[in-house]
Write a protein that holds these residues in place. Structure first.
Motif, PDB file in Angstrom:
ATOM      1  N   GLY A   1      -5.796  10.756  -2.592  1.00 38.04           N
ATOM      2  CA  GLY A   1      -6.297  11.683  -1.690  1.00 38.04           C
ATOM      3  C   GLY A   1      -6.566  13.159  -2.266  1.00 38.04           C
TER       4      GLY A   1
ATOM      5  N   THR B   1     -12.637  12.643  -1.279  1.00 34.17           N
ATOM      6  CA  THR B   1     -11.437  12.289  -1.908  1.00 34.17           C
ATOM      7  C   THR B   1     -11.692  11.604  -3.196  1.00 34.17           C
ATOM      8  OG1 THR B   1     -11.216  10.206  -0.693  1.00 34.17           O
ATOM      9  CG2 THR B   1     -10.115  12.080   0.168  1.00 34.17           C
TER      10      THR B   1
ATOM     11  N   LEU C   1      -5.092  -7.638  -4.807  1.00 27.25           N
ATOM     12  CA  LEU C   1      -4.598  -6.213  -4.729  1.00 27.25           C
ATOM     13  C   LEU C   1      -4.907  -5.229  -6.170  1.00 27.25           C
ATOM     14  CD1 LEU C   1      -1.229  -7.824  -3.525  1.00 27.25           C
ATOM     15  CD2 LEU C   1      -2.855  -6.502  -2.218  1.00 27.25           C
TER      16      LEU C   1
ATOM     17  N   ARG D   1       6.551  12.011   4.672  1.00 26.25           N
ATOM     18  CA  ARG D   1       6.603  11.709   3.033  1.00 26.25           C
ATOM     19  C   ARG D   1       5.335  12.108   2.260  1.00 26.25           C
ATOM     20  NH1 ARG D   1       4.831   8.931  -0.128  1.00 26.25           N
ATOM     21  NH2 ARG D   1       3.251   7.952   1.236  1.00 26.25           N
TER      22      ARG D   1
ATOM     23  N   PRO E   1       1.373   6.138  -3.912  1.00 26.12           N
ATOM     24  CA  PRO E   1       1.960   7.133  -4.720  1.00 26.12           C
ATOM     25  C   PRO E   1       2.586   7.100  -6.032  1.00 26.12           C
ATOM     26  CG  PRO E   1       3.128   6.549  -2.383  1.00 26.12           C
ATOM     27  CD  PRO E   1       2.294   5.525  -2.686  1.00 26.12           C
TER      28      PRO E   1
ATOM     29  N   TYR F   1      -3.984  -9.031   8.347  1.00 30.20           N
ATOM     30  CA  TYR F   1      -3.901  -8.724   6.905  1.00 30.20           C
ATOM     31  C   TYR F   1      -2.839  -9.799   6.189  1.00 30.20           C
ATOM     32  CZ  TYR F   1      -3.817  -6.316   2.570  1.00 30.20           C
ATOM     33  OH  TYR F   1      -3.773  -5.912   1.230  1.00 30.20           O
TER      34      TYR F   1
ATOM     35  N   GLU G   1       0.956  -1.229   0.068  1.00 28.70           N
ATOM     36  CA  GLU G   1       0.044   0.045   0.031  1.00 28.70           C
ATOM     37  C   GLU G   1       0.769   1.301  -0.175  1.00 28.70           C
ATOM     38  OE1 GLU G   1      -2.410  -0.282   3.408  1.00 28.70           O
ATOM     39  OE2 GLU G   1      -4.119   1.010   2.426  1.00 28.70           O
ATOM     40  N   ALA G   2       1.790   1.120   0.875  1.00 27.51           N
ATOM     41  CA  ALA G   2       2.737   2.492   0.961  1.00 27.51           C
ATOM     42  C   ALA G   2       3.625   3.015  -0.263  1.00 27.51           C
ATOM     43  CB  ALA G   2       3.535   2.523   2.258  1.00 27.51           C
TER      44      ALA G   2
ATOM     45  N   SER H   1       4.110  15.522  -0.721  1.00 29.79           N
ATOM     46  CA  SER H   1       3.294  15.602  -1.850  1.00 29.79           C
ATOM     47  C   SER H   1       1.978  16.589  -1.862  1.00 29.79           C
ATOM     48  CB  SER H   1       3.130  14.292  -2.450  1.00 29.79           C
ATOM     49  OG  SER H   1       1.985  13.726  -1.526  1.00 29.79           O
ATOM     50  N   ARG H   2       1.661  16.977  -0.614  1.00 32.93           N
ATOM     51  CA  ARG H   2       0.241  17.643  -0.603  1.00 32.93           C
ATOM     52  C   ARG H   2       0.541  19.293  -0.947  1.00 32.93           C
ATOM     53  NH1 ARG H   2      -0.993  13.138  -0.573  1.00 32.93           N
ATOM     54  NH2 ARG H   2      -2.543  12.127   0.540  1.00 32.93           N
TER      55      ARG H   2
ATOM     56  N   LEU I   1      -8.612  16.144  -2.792  1.00 36.49           N
ATOM     57  CA  LEU I   1      -9.513  16.671  -1.966  1.00 36.49           C
ATOM     58  C   LEU I   1     -10.377  17.588  -2.794  1.00 36.49           C
ATOM     59  CD1 LEU I   1      -7.957  17.055   1.434  1.00 36.49           C
ATOM     60  CD2 LEU I   1      -9.892  15.709   1.020  1.00 36.49           C
TER      61      LEU I   1
ATOM     62  N   ASP J   1      -2.031  12.757  -6.209  1.00 35.08           N
ATOM     63  CA  ASP J   1      -2.078  12.736  -4.736  1.00 35.08           C
ATOM     64  C   ASP J   1      -2.503  11.539  -3.808  1.00 35.08           C
ATOM     65  OD1 ASP J   1      -1.815  15.372  -5.442  1.00 35.08           O
ATOM     66  OD2 ASP J   1      -3.854  16.081  -4.896  1.00 35.08           O
ATOM     67  N   GLU J   2      -1.835  10.399  -4.330  1.00 41.13           N
ATOM     68  CA  GLU J   2      -1.839   9.359  -3.640  1.00 41.13           C
ATOM     69  C   GLU J   2      -3.222   8.602  -3.543  1.00 41.13           C
ATOM     70  OE1 GLU J   2       0.705   9.069  -0.245  1.00 41.13           O
ATOM     71  OE2 GLU J   2       2.203  10.160  -1.158  1.00 41.13           O
TER      72      GLU J   2
ATOM     73  N   LEU K   1      -3.511   7.391  10.979  1.00 41.04           N
ATOM     74  CA  LEU K   1      -3.857   6.301  10.181  1.00 41.04           C
ATOM     75  C   LEU K   1      -2.913   5.636   9.114  1.00 41.04           C
ATOM     76  CD1 LEU K   1      -7.714   6.634  10.276  1.00 41.04           C
ATOM     77  CD2 LEU K   1      -6.319   5.096  11.970  1.00 41.04           C
TER      78      LEU K   1
ATOM     79  N   PHE L   1      -4.674   0.503   5.543  1.00 35.52           N
ATOM     80  CA  PHE L   1      -4.919   2.091   5.702  1.00 35.52           C
ATOM     81  C   PHE L   1      -6.174   2.629   5.249  1.00 35.52           C
ATOM     82  CE2 PHE L   1      -4.034   6.204   3.343  1.00 35.52           C
ATOM     83  CZ  PHE L   1      -4.596   6.761   4.402  1.00 35.52           C
TER      84      PHE L   1
ATOM     85  N   TYR M   1      -1.073   2.210   9.906  1.00 33.83           N
ATOM     86  CA  TYR M   1      -1.427   1.072   9.209  1.00 33.83           C
ATOM     87  C   TYR M   1      -0.930   0.625   7.860  1.00 33.83           C
ATOM     88  CZ  TYR M   1      -5.053   0.429  12.580  1.00 33.83           C
ATOM     89  OH  TYR M   1      -5.697   0.201  14.022  1.00 33.83           O
ATOM     90  N   THR M   2       0.033   1.618   7.288  1.00 33.19           N
ATOM     91  CA  THR M   2       0.824   0.959   6.115  1.00 33.19           C
ATOM     92  C   THR M   2       2.154   0.362   6.739  1.00 33.19           C
ATOM     93  OG1 THR M   2       1.944   3.188   6.275  1.00 33.19           O
ATOM     94  CG2 THR M   2       0.147   2.998   4.703  1.00 33.19           C
TER      95      THR M   2
ATOM     96  N   PHE N   1      -7.452  -2.376   1.685  1.00 27.61           N
ATOM     97  CA  PHE N   1      -6.136  -2.558   2.268  1.00 27.61           C
ATOM     98  C   PHE N   1      -6.201  -1.645   3.622  1.00 27.61           C
ATOM     99  CE2 PHE N   1      -5.914  -1.242  -2.132  1.00 27.61           C
ATOM    100  CZ  PHE N   1      -5.914  -2.488  -2.517  1.00 27.61           C
TER     101      PHE N   1
ATOM    102  N   GLU O   1       6.554   8.301   7.347  1.00 28.52           N
ATOM    103  CA  GLU O   1       5.482   7.896   6.527  1.00 28.52           C
ATOM    104  C   GLU O   1       4.533   9.144   6.282  1.00 28.52           C
ATOM    105  OE1 GLU O   1       5.294   5.831   4.155  1.00 28.52           O
ATOM    106  OE2 GLU O   1       3.360   6.330   3.440  1.00 28.52           O
TER     107      GLU O   1
END
Lengths: 500, 146
Positions: A66, A75, A168, B41, A58, B123, A53-54, B45-46, A68, A63-64, B108, A315, B112-113, A313, B38
């Motif tokens: 997200g 989102t 996935l 990071r 990206p 998981y 996921e992490a 990007s925001r 807004l 914006d991954e 989160l 997150f 959670y990542t 997933f 995390e």
């Protein structure tokens, strides 16, 4: 100083629209035409799809995932990679309902024509029903629960080849099983001589030209370096086809002086606002193995919503559970026992919901949840809760109740517990991935294009993506985008004599 | 926004984290470093405006409880922190609800990542899908769609 290059046709975007146009026009390369596809995201090699996921969010999403809306209450997920959003969806492949296309009232656009083209793409993309042995309990329990509640669950046809059931899909299939444009249309177009340049952001349109910037591969990032050296480019073309998606195309046209004044531009944005709901069972169920999205219940006509199976997933799941603290943690620790449903509201185009750009030209999406959407989400949440309990869940997490957990013993008072006054934008996690409208087809004063994507008053520009939709589609839009893009490409071939 | 964000609001952020995910209270220095790395990071990007709003919200949150509890947010006991965040989350003002949502989402994300956290909650998604479950003896068949 921008480097100058010249092509006959420039296609902006490589998703369902751009990939389709690229393949459909590719035979023109043999006739001596130079065709270029510009994709803002990177081109990933197969081994880079790790399913983590992490790492993947990206690499694959703007914006991954997200992005807004202007008021920060929803989102929006947009794929930004070679293949666009066809890399990150689950591959569900539905033909647009006849009643929806009829309601769009676009002269020259017939449902039968779209259906025929969709069927061709379904064959090309290996669309079929997964055998039941490959469906997991998360899906089977939805089927059982929905049946017991009197609904009619239907199975999704999916565009998979060799699905191993990694679950996935939304992080890009790590096994290359999903037949998106990155697997089917784009490689075919490239074999025929179409050039694709990745990491290429189109800054603005100019008269028969695009101004773009190619970025370097970030250190430690995924994907190959761009096919062109980093820097600014001015690419002249006899024809430009914008396929950057609802938000990408609308924003590009809005920030480009040659197109910014077109009436209706950016209007009519719809997106199927979605909630993720979970039910907790007593025992572990198979949920994080197997294709995540096998069934749906279509209540669009009766109640304005669609329910779909899903499994996200950790997150994304945590983010979409409302609230926080010990209850939230307890639910996350029950992950192997969770059943999940995605609720989609069938929103309608209204004047408040539109795309604009800020001073720097970046897209701004204005979205207000209409009373009809709120009611649909409440009704869908109640329906989902009933399905969870009918499938055996012992408690249900509802974002539209307080407290958010509803125990089985309280199931009888569902309508009292799940209420519209708990629909608090900004608190409830609402997401959307079906982004539509902004350059609507039609013949009215606010129509941006005709039924073949020809932009009004701009003979060198076509649009071929979901921005063409005059209103919501009420299903996953990718197959309809491909069919429309195929029509746009057909129009280009027919018009080429006058264009050139 | 240049530079790191969390050092500007670290005490508030960690207090929010411990309220949103109580398990973070048990994190050691390495655990916090991974979580915050995390988050940093993601913040890079925001949009800058969004990050500035988030920092401002965290600063207001830190001092707002001086008026109600006579103590900064980061020094409140867990139950009081939970109460404060809950009231903001259910506020009539969308700005306050958004602020809580933004901070909680970052927590989160950071928590959670992490692979060990994902493993701890059970998981087990694997790129080999059904085949991986066969290896673990749970599923005899190894179906693949062709």
């Amino acid at each position: 100083m921008a480097e100058s290059r010249t092509y006959d046709i420039v296609i902006i975007g490589s998703g369902a629209g751009g990939g389709t146009v690229a393949q459909a026009l590719a035979p023109m390369v043999a006739q001596g035409l130079k065709i270029l596809v510009l994709e803002r995201g990177p081109r990933l090699d197969d081994h880079e799809f790790t399913g983590r996921e992490a790492e993947m969010a990206p690499a694959l999403y703007a914006d991954e995932g997200g992005f807004l809306t202007a008021d920060g209450t929803m989102t929006l997920a947009m794929g930004r990679v070679y293949g666009g959003s066809t890399v990150v969806y689950t591959g569900t492949s539905l033909v647009a309902p006849e009643r929806v296309i009829r309601s769009w009232c676009v002269p020259g656009l017939e449902h039968a024509d779209l259906e025929r083209r969709c069927e061709q793409f379904m064959a090309a993309n290996h669309v079929h029903y997964l055998p039941r042995v490959l469906l997991n309990e998360n899906n089977k329990r939805f089927f059982t629960g929905a049946h017991r509640c009197g609904y009619k669950p239907e199975q999704f046809p999916v565009n998979l080849r060799g699905c191993k059931g990694s679950s996935l899909c939304n992080l890009g299939c790590p096994n290359g099983a999903k037949m998106g444009t990155h697997r089917v249309q784009l490689p075919d177009a490239e074999r025929q001589g179409v050039e694709v340049v990745t990491r290429a952001e189109v800054l603005r349109l100019e008269e028969r030209a695009v101004q773009l910037r190619v970025s370097a591969r970030p250190e430690g990032g995924k994907g190959r370096p761009s096919e062109w050296a980093p820097g600014d480019y001015h690419v002249s073309a006899r024809l430009v086809v914008s396929c950057g998606g609802s938000i990408g195309t609308s924003a590009l046209l809005l920030r480009s002086p040659v197109t910014a004044g077109i009436p209706g531009l950016g209007e009519g944005f719809t997106c199927h606002p979605a909630l993720i709901l979970v039910g907790e069972h007593d025992h572990p169920i198979t949920n994080d193995v197997g294709h995540p999205k096998s069934y749906f219940v279509d209540r669009a006509v009766a109640d304005g919503f669609v329910l779909e199976t899903c499994m996200y997933f950790p997150f994304v799941t945590a983010k979409n559970l409302t609230s926080f603290g010990p209850e939230h943690s307890a639910l996350m620790q029950a992950f192997p026992r969770l059943q999940m449903i995605l609720v989609l509201a069938c929103d309608k185009a209204v004047k408040e919901n539109r795309i604009t750009v800020d001073k720097s030209g970046k897209p701004v999406v204005h979205y207000t949840f209409t009373p009809a959407v709120r009611r649909s989400l409440v009704a869908a949440t109640r329906a989902s809760a009933r399905i969870f309990f009918a499938a055996g869940a012992k408690r249900v997490h509802s974002p539209l109740s307080e407290p958010t957990l509803i125990e089985r013993g309280d199931a009888y008072r569902m309508d009292d517990l799940i209420r519209e006054d708990y629909f608090l934008p900004g608190r409830v996690s609402i997401a959307a991935a079906h982004l539509m409208g902004g350059c609507a087809m039609g013949t009215g004063a606010r129509a941006v294009t005709d039924a073949r994507g020809r932009v009004r008053g701009v003979p060198w520009l076509r649009v071929a993506d979901a921005s063409l939709f005059p209103d919501s589609l009420e299903i996953n839009p990718y197959l309809t985008i491909m069919a429309l893009a195929d029509r746009v490409a057909e129009g280009i071939r027919q018009d080429w004599g006058s264009i050139s | 926004m240049s530079g790191l964000v969390l050092p500007q609001i670290r005490a508030t952020f960690r207090a929010v984290a411990a309220t949103v995910v109580p398990e973070t209270a048990a994190l050691d220095a390495d655990g916090w470093a991974r979580l915050e790395a995390e988050v940093e990071r993601a913040l890079r990007s925001r949009p800058e405006r969004m990050v500035r709003q988030l920092v401002l919200f965290a600063r207001v949150l830190e001092v707002a409880s001086l008026f109600t509890d006579r103590t900064r947010f980061s020094r409140l006991v867990p139950a009081a922190r939970h109460r404060v965040l809950k009231s903001l989350e259910l506020s009539r003002l969308v700005l306050l609800r958004r602020g809580v949502w933004g901070l909680r989402t970052l927590v989160l994300l950071g928590y959670y990542t992490q692979a060990e956290v994902q493993s701890r909650i059970g998981y087990r998604a694997h790129v080999d899908g059904w085949s991986a479950r066969r290896t673990s003896g749970e599923h005899a068949a190894t179906p693949t769609d062709n």
